[in-house]
Design an enzyme around this catalytic site. Structure first.
Site, PDB file in Angstrom:
ATOM      1  N   TYR A 142       3.656  13.591 -11.400  1.00 18.09           N
ATOM      2  CA  TYR A 142       2.348  14.258 -11.442  1.00 18.09           C
ATOM      3  C   TYR A 142       2.240  15.204 -12.630  1.00 18.09           C
ATOM      4  CZ  TYR A 142       0.692  12.901  -6.769  1.00 18.09           C
ATOM      5  OH  TYR A 142       0.234  12.217  -5.687  1.00 18.09           O
ATOM      6  N   LYS A 191      14.839   6.888  -4.576  1.00 16.39           N
ATOM      7  CA  LYS A 191      14.992   5.496  -5.029  1.00 16.39           C
ATOM      8  C   LYS A 191      16.179   5.484  -5.983  1.00 16.39           C
ATOM      9  CE  LYS A 191      13.468   1.218  -5.206  1.00 16.39           C
ATOM     10  NZ  LYS A 191      13.524   0.302  -4.036  1.00 16.39           N
ATOM     11  N   ASP A 223      11.542   2.832   0.070  1.00 15.69           N
ATOM     12  CA  ASP A 223      10.953   1.613   0.658  1.00 15.69           C
ATOM     13  C   ASP A 223      11.414   1.446   2.101  1.00 15.69           C
ATOM     14  OD1 ASP A 223      13.511   1.207  -0.388  1.00 15.69           O
ATOM     15  OD2 ASP A 223      13.084  -0.787  -1.204  1.00 15.69           O
ATOM     16  N   ASP A 247       3.679  12.188  -1.329  1.00 15.84           N
ATOM     17  CA  ASP A 247       2.250  11.902  -1.218  1.00 15.84           C
ATOM     18  C   ASP A 247       2.032  10.641  -0.385  1.00 15.84           C
ATOM     19  OD1 ASP A 247      -0.559  11.975  -1.821  1.00 15.84           O
ATOM     20  OD2 ASP A 247      -0.212  10.405  -3.305  1.00 15.84           O
ATOM     21  N   ASP A 251       0.804  10.203   3.949  1.00 10.49           N
ATOM     22  CA  ASP A 251      -0.370   9.472   4.458  1.00 10.49           C
ATOM     23  C   ASP A 251       0.057   8.509   5.564  1.00 10.49           C
ATOM     24  OD1 ASP A 251      -2.055  10.665   2.536  1.00 10.49           O
ATOM     25  OD2 ASP A 251      -3.183   8.800   2.265  1.00 10.49           O
TER      26      ASP A 251
HETATM   27  C1  IPM Z   1      -2.805  14.910  -1.534  1.00  3.28           C
HETATM   28  C2  IPM Z   1      -3.783  14.199  -2.429  1.00  3.28           C
HETATM   29  C3  IPM Z   1      -3.604  14.696  -3.848  1.00  3.28           C
HETATM   30  C4  IPM Z   1      -2.186  14.387  -4.253  1.00  3.28           C
HETATM   31  C5  IPM Z   1      -4.618  14.133  -4.839  1.00  3.28           C
HETATM   32  C6  IPM Z   1      -6.035  14.439  -4.435  1.00  3.28           C
HETATM   33  C7  IPM Z   1      -4.348  14.594  -6.239  1.00  3.28           C
HETATM   34  O1  IPM Z   1      -3.615  12.820  -2.316  1.00  3.28           O
HETATM   35  O2  IPM Z   1      -2.867  16.156  -1.462  1.00  3.28           O
HETATM   36  O3  IPM Z   1      -1.993  14.244  -0.911  1.00  3.28           O
HETATM   37  O4  IPM Z   1      -1.891  13.249  -4.659  1.00  3.28           O
HETATM   38  O5  IPM Z   1      -1.358  15.282  -4.182  1.00  3.28           O
HETATM   39 MG    MG Z   2      -2.248  12.239  -0.773  1.00  4.38          MG
END
Ligand code: IPM
Ligand code: MG
Length: 356
Positions: A142, A191, A223, A247, A251
């Site tokens: 990032y 990884k 993975d 990240d 999710d």
């Molecule tokens: C998160 C989001 C952010 C990230 C984006 C919006 C830049 O996906 O906070 O998880 O990737 O960190």
């Molecule tokens: Mg995210």
């Protein structure tokens, strides 16, 4: 207690959830005799529209002068076509880096009331889902060099992923300390069969583990971890990992708990001034429809009370209110299941505020 809270209302559906979080904080102020002063801060799409950039220095300075910052979510189709540096997301990255928030804490915990909303098989859910992802937040790909250039008549792009030992050590420590406060199990996800950065993470973590003999420390490839999170999530207590893996995995981890709309997060550095935000996005598709789930934002406010303001009882009162409202069968669309009562964002906020 008097506290100054920076509020980033955010884009698309975001102001709808921030409004509910402030509604809940207002009840906390009255009930516990606190005073929260709010400072409105523009970041993301809103800041692009107002100032032409996603986080102007004057808005970052406002954040730094607050006791903590509460954020909804940023971004949306309106700003989709912009170049990397000009995008709303860049504002969020600048904010995290500018506040020195290297440690992002993302809990994945199933609310028993939402077990039916989990996409996982019942026997897997019943074994329990309760772990935390500690994500490194201001390093790695990032914040590496991003470049697009032409070579041999073709466009080529590079994103580099740098990490130094000190960056790994400070987040690794948070991983171990978090495990010490929980069930003393830490899994480092990487990884290392491919990446040099991962091999450096392994080296530093191996040194660190000597300081935490009580922690059951293990490593896992990313993975495999993605697979294990849906196959056997009960094996995890604390996961520590680099920025992009965190990240992606967070999710996935949120979805198995029933809805990403339920998961708050805290981001902290060396001080108690943190950033608190839901892990979900700004949900442009349902903006203005009173459909978005405000609970992740409300729980983010609760985390702020607990971790930045040392108001544990107040935080627990909010969590209990959320629990009670779920017990009563109220659901927003994202977590709706048969026999439950469907409510909108505003009503969900009202119900939680009234339950405190
Ligand atoms: C998160 C989001 C952010 C990230 C984006 C919006 C830049 O996906 O906070 O998880 O990737 O960190
Ligand atoms: Mg995210």
């Amino acid at each position: 207690m008097n506290k100054k809270v920076g509020v980033i209302w955010g884009d698309c559906s975001s102001p709808e959830i921030v409004k509910q979080a402030l509604k809940v904080l207002e009840v906390i102020e009255k009930k516990y005799g606190h005073k929260f002063d709010y400072e409105k801060i523009a970041m993301g799409g809103e800041a692009i529209d107002l100032y032409g950039e996603p986080l102007p220095q004057h808005e970052l300075d406002k954040c730094l002068a607050c006791d903590s910052v509460l954020l909804g979510a940023i971004g949306g189709p309106k700003w989709e076509g912009l170049a990397g540096e000009a995008r709303p997301e860049k504002g969020l990255l600048k904010l995290r880096a500018g506040m020195g928030l290297y440690s992002n804490n993302r809990p994945a915990k199933i609310w028993p009331q939402l077990a039916d909303a989990s996409p996982l098989r019942k026997d897997i859910v019943e074994k329990g889902i309760d772990f935390i992802i500690v994500r490194e937040l201001i390093g790695g790909v990032y914040f590496g060099k991003h470049e697009t250039y032409e070579e041999n008549g073709q466009l080529q792009a590079v994103d580099s992923m740098p990490y130094n030992e000190a960056e790994i050590r400070r987040i690794g420590k948070i991983g171990f300390e978090t495990a010490m406060k929980r069930n003393k199990k830490l899994c480092m996800v990487d990884k290392a069969n491919v990446l040099d950065t991962s091999r450096l993470w392994r080296k530093v973590m191996n040194e660190l583990k000597e300081d935490y003999p009580e922690v059951d420390y293990s490593v896992m490839f990313v993975d495999n971890c993605a697979m294990q999170i849906c196959k056997n999530p009960s094996q995890f207590d604390v996961i520590v990992t680099e920025n992009m893996f965190g990240d992606i995995l967070s999710d996935e981890a949120s979805e198995i708990t029933g809805s990403i709309g339920m998961i708050p997060s805290s981001s902290l550095g060396e001080t108690t001034c943190g950033l608190y935000e839901p892990i979900h996005g700004s949900a442009p598709d349902i903006a203005g429809q009173d459909k978005i789930n405000p609970i992740a934002c409300i729980l983010s406010a609760a985390m702020m009370l607990q971790y930045s303001f040392d108001m544990k009882e107040e935080a627990q009162a909010i969590e209990k209110a959320v629990n009670d409202v779920l017990d009563q069968g109220y659901r927003t669309a994202d977590m709706m299941s048969a026999g439950m009562t469907l409510v909108g964002c505003e009503k969900m906020g009202d119900l939680i505020a009234q339950s405190i």
